[in-house]
Write a protein that holds these residues in place. Sequence first.
Motif, PDB file in Angstrom:
ATOM      1  N   MET A   1       8.468   9.815  -8.604  1.00 46.57           N
ATOM      2  CA  MET A   1       8.659  11.260  -8.506  1.00 46.57           C
ATOM      3  C   MET A   1       7.469  11.829  -7.738  1.00 46.57           C
ATOM      4  N   ASP A   2       7.730  12.733  -6.794  1.00 45.38           N
ATOM      5  CA  ASP A   2       6.641  13.315  -6.012  1.00 45.38           C
ATOM      6  C   ASP A   2       6.023  14.509  -6.731  1.00 45.38           C
ATOM      7  N   GLN A   3       5.027  15.153  -6.088  1.00 42.38           N
ATOM      8  CA  GLN A   3       4.305  16.264  -6.721  1.00 42.38           C
ATOM      9  C   GLN A   3       5.219  17.431  -7.050  1.00 42.38           C
ATOM     10  N   ASP A   4       6.327  17.558  -6.308  1.00 44.58           N
ATOM     11  CA  ASP A   4       7.238  18.687  -6.522  1.00 44.58           C
ATOM     12  C   ASP A   4       8.337  18.375  -7.527  1.00 44.58           C
ATOM     13  N   GLY A   5       8.287  17.199  -8.140  1.00 48.30           N
ATOM     14  CA  GLY A   5       9.282  16.839  -9.143  1.00 48.30           C
ATOM     15  C   GLY A   5      10.557  16.241  -8.568  1.00 48.30           C
ATOM     16  N   ASN A   6      10.522  15.876  -7.280  1.00 44.51           N
ATOM     17  CA  ASN A   6      11.689  15.261  -6.647  1.00 44.51           C
ATOM     18  C   ASN A   6      11.647  13.751  -6.807  1.00 44.51           C
ATOM     19  N   ASN A   7      12.813  13.151  -7.077  1.00 48.15           N
ATOM     20  CA  ASN A   7      12.893  11.693  -7.095  1.00 48.15           C
ATOM     21  C   ASN A   7      12.814  11.198  -5.663  1.00 48.15           C
ATOM     22  N   VAL A   8      11.990  10.187  -5.440  1.00 44.55           N
ATOM     23  CA  VAL A   8      11.854   9.613  -4.108  1.00 44.55           C
ATOM     24  C   VAL A   8      12.075   8.103  -4.171  1.00 44.55           C
ATOM     25  N   LYS A   9      12.577   7.587  -3.056  1.00 40.56           N
ATOM     26  CA  LYS A   9      12.757   6.148  -2.906  1.00 40.56           C
ATOM     27  C   LYS A   9      12.114   5.778  -1.571  1.00 40.56           C
ATOM     28  N   LEU A  10      11.135   4.904  -1.612  1.00 38.00           N
ATOM     29  CA  LEU A  10      10.400   4.522  -0.410  1.00 38.00           C
ATOM     30  C   LEU A  10      10.606   3.042  -0.128  1.00 38.00           C
ATOM     31  N   ARG A  11      10.862   2.730   1.129  1.00 39.42           N
ATOM     32  CA  ARG A  11      10.898   1.333   1.574  1.00 39.42           C
ATOM     33  C   ARG A  11       9.658   1.130   2.430  1.00 39.42           C
ATOM     34  N   LEU A  12       8.793   0.249   1.991  1.00 36.29           N
ATOM     35  CA  LEU A  12       7.492   0.071   2.639  1.00 36.29           C
ATOM     36  C   LEU A  12       7.263  -1.375   3.028  1.00 36.29           C
ATOM     37  N   ARG A  13       6.470  -1.545   4.078  1.00 38.38           N
ATOM     38  CA  ARG A  13       6.043  -2.883   4.505  1.00 38.38           C
ATOM     39  C   ARG A  13       4.640  -2.766   5.043  1.00 38.38           C
ATOM     40  N   GLY A  14       4.028  -3.896   5.335  1.00 37.96           N
ATOM     41  CA  GLY A  14       2.696  -3.889   5.932  1.00 37.96           C
ATOM     42  C   GLY A  14       1.639  -3.304   5.017  1.00 37.96           C
ATOM     43  N   LEU A  15       0.674  -2.614   5.643  1.00 38.38           N
ATOM     44  CA  LEU A  15      -0.454  -2.061   4.893  1.00 38.38           C
ATOM     45  C   LEU A  15       0.002  -1.076   3.816  1.00 38.38           C
ATOM     46  N   ALA A  16       1.021  -0.265   4.106  1.00 38.81           N
ATOM     47  CA  ALA A  16       1.495   0.700   3.107  1.00 38.81           C
ATOM     48  C   ALA A  16       2.003  -0.018   1.854  1.00 38.81           C
ATOM     49  N   ALA A  17       2.749  -1.119   2.037  1.00 44.42           N
ATOM     50  CA  ALA A  17       3.245  -1.885   0.889  1.00 44.42           C
ATOM     51  C   ALA A  17       2.084  -2.500   0.108  1.00 44.42           C
ATOM     52  N   ILE A  18       1.087  -3.007   0.828  1.00 45.75           N
ATOM     53  CA  ILE A  18      -0.085  -3.595   0.167  1.00 45.75           C
ATOM     54  C   ILE A  18      -0.830  -2.532  -0.642  1.00 45.75           C
ATOM     55  N   ALA A  19      -1.059  -1.368  -0.037  1.00 44.40           N
ATOM     56  CA  ALA A  19      -1.794  -0.296  -0.719  1.00 44.40           C
ATOM     57  C   ALA A  19      -1.067   0.160  -1.981  1.00 44.40           C
ATOM     58  N   VAL A  20       0.254   0.316  -1.897  1.00 41.94           N
ATOM     59  CA  VAL A  20       1.029   0.736  -3.063  1.00 41.94           C
ATOM     60  C   VAL A  20       0.935  -0.314  -4.172  1.00 41.94           C
ATOM     61  N   GLN A  21       1.031  -1.600  -3.813  1.00 39.63           N
ATOM     62  CA  GLN A  21       0.935  -2.652  -4.836  1.00 39.63           C
ATOM     63  C   GLN A  21      -0.457  -2.678  -5.466  1.00 39.63           C
TER      64      GLN A  21
ATOM     65  N   TYR B   1       1.369   9.814   0.256  1.00 42.39           N
ATOM     66  CA  TYR B   1       2.191   9.922  -0.945  1.00 42.39           C
ATOM     67  C   TYR B   1       1.327  10.243  -2.151  1.00 42.39           C
ATOM     68  N   ALA B   2       1.832  11.117  -2.984  1.00 46.06           N
ATOM     69  CA  ALA B   2       1.234  11.389  -4.293  1.00 46.06           C
ATOM     70  C   ALA B   2       2.386  11.246  -5.282  1.00 46.06           C
ATOM     71  N   LEU B   3       2.321  10.225  -6.149  1.00 46.14           N
ATOM     72  CA  LEU B   3       3.490   9.824  -6.924  1.00 46.14           C
ATOM     73  C   LEU B   3       3.229   9.726  -8.426  1.00 46.14           C
ATOM     74  N   PHE B   4       4.238  10.160  -9.188  1.00 48.11           N
ATOM     75  CA  PHE B   4       4.255  10.002 -10.631  1.00 48.11           C
ATOM     76  C   PHE B   4       5.194   8.856 -10.996  1.00 48.11           C
ATOM     77  N   ASN B   5       4.825   8.070 -11.988  1.00 44.01           N
ATOM     78  CA  ASN B   5       5.664   7.020 -12.580  1.00 44.01           C
ATOM     79  C   ASN B   5       6.334   6.110 -11.543  1.00 44.01           C
ATOM     80  N   PRO B   6       5.557   5.581 -10.599  1.00 40.15           N
ATOM     81  CA  PRO B   6       6.156   4.711  -9.580  1.00 40.15           C
ATOM     82  C   PRO B   6       6.553   3.354 -10.150  1.00 40.15           C
ATOM     83  N   LYS B   7       7.660   2.818  -9.623  1.00 38.97           N
ATOM     84  CA  LYS B   7       8.146   1.496 -10.038  1.00 38.97           C
ATOM     85  C   LYS B   7       8.696   0.777  -8.822  1.00 38.97           C
ATOM     86  N   ILE B   8       8.343  -0.500  -8.674  1.00 43.67           N
ATOM     87  CA  ILE B   8       8.972  -1.318  -7.642  1.00 43.67           C
ATOM     88  C   ILE B   8      10.356  -1.698  -8.169  1.00 43.67           C
TER      89      ILE B   8
END
Length: 183
Positions: free
Chosen positions: A131-151, A86-93
């Motif tokens: 928002m992703d690199q292409d300007g699309n709004n994205v919604k991700l549900r994450l758990r485990g290592l991915a959730a830890i890395a994002v936090q 993931y490459a993300l702009f303005n991420p929010k939990i």
Amino acid sequence: MITMKDIIRDGHPTLREVAQEVVMPVSDEDKKTLNSLLEYIKMSQDPEMAEKYALRPGIGLAAPQINISKRMFAIHLEDDNRQHSYALFNPKIVSHSIEKTYLTSGEGCLSVDENIPGYVPRYARITLKAMDQDGNNVKLRLRGLAAIAVQHELDHLNGIMFYDHINQKNPYHEPENAKAIER
């Protein structure tokens, strides 16, 4: 291309700032920065490229770590046999579990040169909007290592370092209602 020389180290004031929202529509410069964050992470995980360019391996990198105080980061990892890139702009939990999790090996950071022992409690599951690199709004549900890395990367956008979460009196205190992840 980002190299280890571009990554600022613990103690640099930018790492303790709350990063600014990325202005929409995204500028070409911000897109280039975000893509270079992802490129660094991917190359750092390729042993040949890491050696060639003297890159320290990582799974995430936030713009403040390269002294750009803007709300963007990149993550690239594999968890539960699933690729997360993931490459993300303005991420929010937007929501998170009550249950916590932590890595038994602790966390590391490309901006922190020394090993800081201790458990870092994180939410076990999160829902993230960005928002992703292409300007699309994205919604991700994450758990485990991915959730830890994002936090971990979100903390960088808020001027927080991973070791701020470690219990100072008892670094290996197991957080209540938490599931350990062996790493």
